[in-house]
Design a protein around this motif. Sequence first.
Motif, PDB file in Angstrom:
ATOM      1  N   VAL A 290     -61.052   4.080 -26.790  1.00 16.77           N
ATOM      2  CA  VAL A 290     -61.788   3.458 -27.898  1.00 16.77           C
ATOM      3  C   VAL A 290     -61.275   3.981 -29.238  1.00 16.77           C
ATOM      4  O   VAL A 290     -61.056   3.203 -30.176  1.00 16.77           O
ATOM      5  CB  VAL A 290     -63.304   3.722 -27.755  1.00 16.77           C
ATOM      6  N   ALA A 291     -61.047   5.287 -29.335  1.00 15.47           N
ATOM      7  CA  ALA A 291     -60.546   5.862 -30.586  1.00 15.47           C
ATOM      8  C   ALA A 291     -59.161   5.315 -30.925  1.00 15.47           C
ATOM      9  O   ALA A 291     -58.883   4.958 -32.083  1.00 15.47           O
ATOM     10  CB  ALA A 291     -60.508   7.387 -30.483  1.00 15.47           C
TER      11      ALA A 291
ATOM     12  N   LEU B 176     -55.656   1.764 -34.141  1.00 15.37           N
ATOM     13  CA  LEU B 176     -54.656   0.699 -34.267  1.00 15.37           C
ATOM     14  C   LEU B 176     -55.224  -0.501 -35.014  1.00 15.37           C
ATOM     15  O   LEU B 176     -54.506  -1.172 -35.758  1.00 15.37           O
ATOM     16  CB  LEU B 176     -54.177   0.272 -32.879  1.00 15.37           C
ATOM     17  N   GLY B 177     -56.508  -0.765 -34.814  1.00 17.32           N
ATOM     18  CA  GLY B 177     -57.132  -1.869 -35.526  1.00 17.32           C
ATOM     19  C   GLY B 177     -57.147  -1.655 -37.025  1.00 17.32           C
ATOM     20  O   GLY B 177     -56.887  -2.586 -37.804  1.00 17.32           O
ATOM     21  N   VAL B 178     -57.434  -0.437 -37.442  1.00 13.44           N
ATOM     22  CA  VAL B 178     -57.418  -0.121 -38.882  1.00 13.44           C
ATOM     23  C   VAL B 178     -56.002  -0.272 -39.433  1.00 13.44           C
ATOM     24  O   VAL B 178     -55.807  -0.829 -40.522  1.00 13.44           O
ATOM     25  CB  VAL B 178     -57.955   1.307 -39.112  1.00 13.44           C
ATOM     26  N   LEU B 179     -55.017   0.202 -38.672  1.00 14.17           N
ATOM     27  CA  LEU B 179     -53.629   0.064 -39.117  1.00 14.17           C
ATOM     28  C   LEU B 179     -53.209  -1.396 -39.196  1.00 14.17           C
ATOM     29  O   LEU B 179     -52.431  -1.774 -40.086  1.00 14.17           O
ATOM     30  CB  LEU B 179     -52.698   0.814 -38.163  1.00 14.17           C
TER      31      LEU B 179
ATOM     32  N   ALA C  40     -49.508  -7.789 -33.686  1.00 14.55           N
ATOM     33  CA  ALA C  40     -49.208  -6.995 -32.492  1.00 14.55           C
ATOM     34  C   ALA C  40     -50.131  -5.780 -32.403  1.00 14.55           C
ATOM     35  O   ALA C  40     -50.661  -5.456 -31.324  1.00 14.55           O
ATOM     36  CB  ALA C  40     -47.752  -6.547 -32.520  1.00 14.55           C
ATOM     37  N   LEU C  41     -50.346  -5.114 -33.530  1.00 12.69           N
ATOM     38  CA  LEU C  41     -51.246  -3.962 -33.539  1.00 12.69           C
ATOM     39  C   LEU C  41     -52.675  -4.383 -33.217  1.00 12.69           C
ATOM     40  O   LEU C  41     -53.395  -3.678 -32.509  1.00 12.69           O
ATOM     41  CB  LEU C  41     -51.199  -3.271 -34.900  1.00 12.69           C
ATOM     42  N   LEU C  42     -53.087  -5.535 -33.737  1.00 11.25           N
ATOM     43  CA  LEU C  42     -54.442  -6.013 -33.475  1.00 11.25           C
ATOM     44  C   LEU C  42     -54.632  -6.324 -31.988  1.00 11.25           C
ATOM     45  O   LEU C  42     -55.664  -5.970 -31.402  1.00 11.25           O
ATOM     46  CB  LEU C  42     -54.741  -7.249 -34.314  1.00 11.25           C
ATOM     47  N   LEU C  43     -53.648  -6.958 -31.368  1.00 11.77           N
ATOM     48  CA  LEU C  43     -53.759  -7.260 -29.940  1.00 11.77           C
ATOM     49  C   LEU C  43     -53.830  -5.976 -29.109  1.00 11.77           C
ATOM     50  O   LEU C  43     -54.626  -5.883 -28.167  1.00 11.77           O
ATOM     51  CB  LEU C  43     -52.574  -8.112 -29.492  1.00 11.77           C
ATOM     52  N   ALA C  44     -52.997  -5.000 -29.474  1.00  4.80           N
ATOM     53  CA  ALA C  44     -53.056  -3.712 -28.776  1.00  4.80           C
ATOM     54  C   ALA C  44     -54.414  -3.041 -29.003  1.00  4.80           C
ATOM     55  O   ALA C  44     -54.994  -2.453 -28.086  1.00  4.80           O
ATOM     56  CB  ALA C  44     -51.921  -2.812 -29.257  1.00  4.80           C
TER      57      ALA C  44
ATOM     58  N   THR D 166     -67.537  -1.804 -48.309  1.00  5.24           N
ATOM     59  CA  THR D 166     -66.150  -1.428 -48.649  1.00  5.24           C
ATOM     60  C   THR D 166     -65.194  -2.617 -48.593  1.00  5.24           C
ATOM     61  O   THR D 166     -63.983  -2.433 -48.700  1.00  5.24           O
ATOM     62  CB  THR D 166     -65.648  -0.334 -47.687  1.00  5.24           C
ATOM     63  N   GLY D 167     -65.727  -3.808 -48.395  1.00  6.33           N
ATOM     64  CA  GLY D 167     -64.881  -4.997 -48.364  1.00  6.33           C
ATOM     65  C   GLY D 167     -64.082  -5.152 -47.080  1.00  6.33           C
ATOM     66  O   GLY D 167     -63.089  -5.878 -47.062  1.00  6.33           O
ATOM     67  N   GLN D 168     -64.504  -4.500 -46.001  1.00  6.67           N
ATOM     68  CA  GLN D 168     -63.766  -4.536 -44.733  1.00  6.67           C
ATOM     69  C   GLN D 168     -64.582  -5.174 -43.609  1.00  6.67           C
ATOM     70  O   GLN D 168     -64.351  -4.887 -42.437  1.00  6.67           O
ATOM     71  CB  GLN D 168     -63.365  -3.103 -44.334  1.00  6.67           C
ATOM     72  N   PHE D 169     -65.492  -6.073 -43.978  1.00 10.10           N
ATOM     73  CA  PHE D 169     -66.379  -6.625 -42.968  1.00 10.10           C
ATOM     74  C   PHE D 169     -65.604  -7.446 -41.924  1.00 10.10           C
ATOM     75  O   PHE D 169     -65.918  -7.398 -40.735  1.00 10.10           O
ATOM     76  CB  PHE D 169     -67.459  -7.490 -43.620  1.00 10.10           C
ATOM     77  N   ILE D 170     -64.610  -8.206 -42.346  1.00  9.55           N
ATOM     78  CA  ILE D 170     -63.821  -8.993 -41.399  1.00  9.55           C
ATOM     79  C   ILE D 170     -63.088  -8.070 -40.430  1.00  9.55           C
ATOM     80  O   ILE D 170     -63.005  -8.345 -39.225  1.00  9.55           O
ATOM     81  CB  ILE D 170     -62.824  -9.905 -42.133  1.00  9.55           C
ATOM     82  N   THR D 171     -62.565  -6.971 -40.971  1.00  5.88           N
ATOM     83  CA  THR D 171     -61.899  -6.001 -40.104  1.00  5.88           C
ATOM     84  C   THR D 171     -62.871  -5.439 -39.075  1.00  5.88           C
ATOM     85  O   THR D 171     -62.541  -5.297 -37.888  1.00  5.88           O
ATOM     86  CB  THR D 171     -61.298  -4.859 -40.932  1.00  5.88           C
ATOM     87  N   TYR D 172     -64.091  -5.132 -39.509  1.00  4.55           N
ATOM     88  CA  TYR D 172     -65.124  -4.632 -38.600  1.00  4.55           C
ATOM     89  C   TYR D 172     -65.394  -5.647 -37.493  1.00  4.55           C
ATOM     90  O   TYR D 172     -65.481  -5.286 -36.310  1.00  4.55           O
ATOM     91  CB  TYR D 172     -66.403  -4.336 -39.377  1.00  4.55           C
TER      92      TYR D 172
END
Length: 411
Positions: free
Chosen positions: A82-83, A88-91, A102-106, A248-254
């Motif tokens: 999970v960590a 990778l999702g943040v990156l 690719a990072l998002l899929l991983a 923080t403007g990162q809701f979509i990322t969340y």
Amino acid sequence: MTNYAVPMRKERFMSTIVAEIGDAGARAAALTARRDPRAEMAARLPAIVQPFLSWLTARPAPEEAEVARSPLHFVYQACLLVAAGLSLGVLSAAAPTAPGVALLLASLTLTTSGLGLFQVVVFHHCGHGTVFGTWERNRAAGRLISAVFLFKHFDHYRKEHMHHHSARKLLTEEDEFADFVLGMCRLEPALPKRELWRRVLVNVVFSPGFHVRFLLRRMRAAMRSHDRQHNAVAIAALALPALASALTGQFITYLLIWFLPLSLLLQWATIGRILCEHRFPEPALIAARDKEFVCLATAGVFPGAPLPRESAWSPTGLAAWGGWWLNMLTVQLLVRVIVLVGDAPCHDFHHRRPSTKQWTDYIHARQKDVDAGCPGFPRNYGETWGLFRAIDENLATLSATPRGIVPMWPH
């Protein structure tokens, strides 16, 4: 290894072989008849790939050494997955488009896998009291997991899960498996298998309404339980990251890196795993509810496929082997990482030996029980290779079950 699907006439035929050509010949003929895919992999593929294949298929190579693991191994593994997935999702949010995808899929793969391990292994075995040294620690960990990941309150889950392990309760109104398959998924006995598959795909897997109902059911179970502290933790675990990301403007990322795996992806994995867990034996066995019923109500489900019969050096063999490796390293690997995580492939072993502490080396523990003939049970283990084939076989047994044999839920 005895497979319950083998007709009795084949067993009589094998007895004739024993009488005529002796024990050694019978063993060779039996191996050919059952065509053990894992034994063939061990015999025909290089030694360097055997540890990977043992993990991927959840079956050991013949004579493979056992692996000693602590239950905490799975706790650490789930946390790490999970960590790593979230990192990778943040990156991925800051990376250029192609690397970011690719990072998002991983990220989604790792996070969903870790959540599955928490659900299938850690949370589940805490319910059996076999992860931590004391019951108090198992219960505390289980309650925390059920709150943070929107599972049913641990106390309720454990009570229902103990019913699930009772031969008197399995496939009844009090069984969590029957409640999900017949109630939540609205599958019914005596329907044609084609119709059951249609319902699985249209009304369950790809139904937005189903997933909304599933998520709301999870949220109610986690946030409206009898335990106010549990409810508060569940609400905070869902609301605080959402609020922080919005500020923080990162809701979509969340939504992408956490809420999507927590909801839709984990639910997809749960559907696939539960649909392959249990099958419906003949009505007489369901009525008897004895040890033979337990034996035939579930089977091992192993990611993988039998090796091609052709040599890899022939024109047709090269294509067949390429397709086999492609299947193993894509479909079967994703099934193992996301759906049949941890000891899920050996669910039949868990139902026969629910209190054993050998579950941490489930691959070898089940095989040892197979090789010993599964003492205490009238039948040895059965198995199916491939998740989708297992679901198809289970739906076929439901289709063959007359109405009135198992409970029906109002739609």
